[in-house]
Scaffold this motif. Sequence first.
Motif, PDB file in Angstrom:
ATOM      1  N   GLY A   1       0.827  -1.204   0.000  1.00 20.95           N
ATOM      2  CA  GLY A   1       0.000   0.000   0.000  1.00 20.95           C
ATOM      3  C   GLY A   1       0.857   1.247   0.000  1.00 20.95           C
ATOM      4  N   GLN A   2       0.462   2.197   0.792  1.00 19.23           N
ATOM      5  CA  GLN A   2       1.195   3.464   0.861  1.00 19.23           C
ATOM      6  C   GLN A   2       2.619   3.254   1.384  1.00 19.23           C
ATOM      7  N   THR A   3       3.551   4.083   0.901  1.00 20.82           N
ATOM      8  CA  THR A   3       4.893   4.134   1.465  1.00 20.82           C
ATOM      9  C   THR A   3       4.972   5.323   2.402  1.00 20.82           C
ATOM     10  N   LEU A   4       5.319   5.064   3.660  1.00 25.79           N
ATOM     11  CA  LEU A   4       5.579   6.117   4.624  1.00 25.79           C
ATOM     12  C   LEU A   4       7.081   6.260   4.729  1.00 25.79           C
ATOM     13  N   CYS A   5       7.600   7.360   4.216  1.00 21.11           N
ATOM     14  CA  CYS A   5       9.040   7.599   4.147  1.00 21.11           C
ATOM     15  C   CYS A   5       9.427   8.575   5.257  1.00 21.11           C
ATOM     16  N   VAL A   6      10.244   8.130   6.184  1.00 21.40           N
ATOM     17  CA  VAL A   6      10.624   8.943   7.330  1.00 21.40           C
ATOM     18  C   VAL A   6      12.100   9.292   7.247  1.00 21.40           C
ATOM     19  N   ALA A   7      12.399  10.583   7.285  1.00 17.51           N
ATOM     20  CA  ALA A   7      13.786  11.054   7.211  1.00 17.51           C
ATOM     21  C   ALA A   7      14.367  11.142   8.617  1.00 17.51           C
ATOM     22  N   LEU A   8      15.399  10.342   8.873  1.00 16.80           N
ATOM     23  CA  LEU A   8      16.029  10.276  10.184  1.00 16.80           C
ATOM     24  C   LEU A   8      17.534  10.470  10.036  1.00 16.80           C
ATOM     25  N   ASN A   9      18.076  11.416  10.767  1.00 20.79           N
ATOM     26  CA  ASN A   9      19.481  11.794  10.613  1.00 20.79           C
ATOM     27  C   ASN A   9      19.775  12.029   9.131  1.00 20.79           C
ATOM     28  N   TYR A  10      18.925  12.857   8.538  1.00 20.28           N
ATOM     29  CA  TYR A  10      18.934  13.054   7.092  1.00 20.28           C
ATOM     30  C   TYR A  10      19.366  14.464   6.736  1.00 20.28           C
ATOM     31  N   GLY A  11      20.156  14.587   5.662  1.00 24.93           N
ATOM     32  CA  GLY A  11      20.503  15.860   5.057  1.00 24.93           C
ATOM     33  C   GLY A  11      20.611  15.645   3.563  1.00 24.93           C
ATOM     34  N   ALA A  12      19.911  16.457   2.786  1.00 21.55           N
ATOM     35  CA  ALA A  12      19.845  16.234   1.342  1.00 21.55           C
ATOM     36  C   ALA A  12      21.194  16.409   0.659  1.00 21.55           C
ATOM     37  N   GLN A  13      21.994  17.368   1.102  1.00 26.01           N
ATOM     38  CA  GLN A  13      23.295  17.573   0.459  1.00 26.01           C
ATOM     39  C   GLN A  13      24.180  16.346   0.639  1.00 26.01           C
ATOM     40  N   ASN A  14      24.191  15.795   1.839  1.00 30.39           N
ATOM     41  CA  ASN A  14      24.957  14.578   2.088  1.00 30.39           C
ATOM     42  C   ASN A  14      24.430  13.420   1.251  1.00 30.39           C
ATOM     43  N   GLU A  15      23.113  13.319   1.147  1.00 29.93           N
ATOM     44  CA  GLU A  15      22.506  12.261   0.341  1.00 29.93           C
ATOM     45  C   GLU A  15      22.967  12.349  -1.110  1.00 29.93           C
ATOM     46  N   MET A  16      22.988  13.569  -1.669  1.00 25.42           N
ATOM     47  CA  MET A  16      23.389  13.732  -3.069  1.00 25.42           C
ATOM     48  C   MET A  16      24.868  13.427  -3.278  1.00 25.42           C
ATOM     49  N   VAL A  17      25.701  13.787  -2.313  1.00 23.75           N
ATOM     50  CA  VAL A  17      27.128  13.463  -2.406  1.00 23.75           C
ATOM     51  C   VAL A  17      27.315  11.948  -2.394  1.00 23.75           C
ATOM     52  N   ARG A  18      26.633  11.277  -1.471  1.00 24.63           N
ATOM     53  CA  ARG A  18      26.748   9.818  -1.403  1.00 24.63           C
ATOM     54  C   ARG A  18      26.273   9.163  -2.690  1.00 24.63           C
ATOM     55  N   ALA A  19      25.167   9.673  -3.234  1.00 23.85           N
ATOM     56  CA  ALA A  19      24.621   9.105  -4.465  1.00 23.85           C
ATOM     57  C   ALA A  19      25.571   9.315  -5.642  1.00 23.85           C
TER      58      ALA A  19
ATOM     59  N   ASN B   1      17.490  21.834   3.842  1.00 20.65           N
ATOM     60  CA  ASN B   1      18.272  20.660   3.441  1.00 20.65           C
ATOM     61  C   ASN B   1      17.421  19.395   3.379  1.00 20.65           C
ATOM     62  N   PHE B   2      16.178  19.542   2.941  1.00 19.67           N
ATOM     63  CA  PHE B   2      15.252  18.403   2.865  1.00 19.67           C
ATOM     64  C   PHE B   2      14.874  18.121   1.417  1.00 19.67           C
ATOM     65  N   MET B   3      15.191  16.952   0.926  1.00 20.47           N
ATOM     66  CA  MET B   3      14.777  16.465  -0.385  1.00 20.47           C
ATOM     67  C   MET B   3      15.015  17.490  -1.500  1.00 20.47           C
ATOM     68  N   LEU B   4      16.220  18.036  -1.537  1.00 19.60           N
ATOM     69  CA  LEU B   4      16.530  19.068  -2.525  1.00 19.60           C
ATOM     70  C   LEU B   4      16.445  18.521  -3.953  1.00 19.60           C
ATOM     71  N   TRP B   5      16.883  17.298  -4.154  1.00 20.09           N
ATOM     72  CA  TRP B   5      16.798  16.680  -5.480  1.00 20.09           C
ATOM     73  C   TRP B   5      15.351  16.309  -5.800  1.00 20.09           C
TER      74      TRP B   5
END
Length: 239
Positions: free
Chosen positions: A137-155, A196-200
Amino acid sequence: MNAAPALAGVKQAGGSTLPRHVAIIMDGNGRWAKKRFLPRAAGHRKGIEAVRAVTRASRDLGLEVLSLYAFSSENWRRPAEEVSDLMGLLKHFIRSDLDELAEANVRLRVIGDHGAFSPDVVEMIDGAIARTAGNTGQTLCVALNYGAQNEMVRAAKKAAAQGEVDEASVAANLDTAGLPMVDLLIRTSGEQRLSNFMLWQAAYAELLFTETLWPDFGADGLRDAIQAYAMRERRFGGL
């Protein structure tokens, strides 16, 4: 009153459907408490009630993905007592609401580095993810210890290690890989920034800022936001 029937079939001005993916920056717990001469912890506890109301309403409305900014990588700068209280509330929410989420066919997905939390919190989060992994069913996406800039660098690093770096390869290595892009991003409390939340993922999202403090947002706030979204015309860079 359930507002889902009123929203069913509503189209945006441009003809597109209601949002598949709604993301929320839940802001204002501390100010809610301060206005009532209560400790910040009281605001966070009231904020959990709002989370519960909004997640239920999102399912009633048929949202495919709901993303919540629960704990940013910058939140570690808060007083240790407040961080500890937030961790306690997270554990309480998992204990009290996991059965309901599982029975509602909700799949829990966590983005960010939750492995940085204490072992007992990590164990509870991993258990909740595993228990709901097969839900459809639905996806509940929870951001924990999250930063979008760090996420994009890792990706980008992962994409480079795999070969060519382009939009598709970076997107495939984001924490949200496989989820639709954000259609509507809401921030409560009157602040007008993304923090810094879900910038991409929010590259072409409709942004909605409300003065309502998060503990007061609730189901009505979500329905009002989606109604406002439905009145907009998304252009994606076109005329």
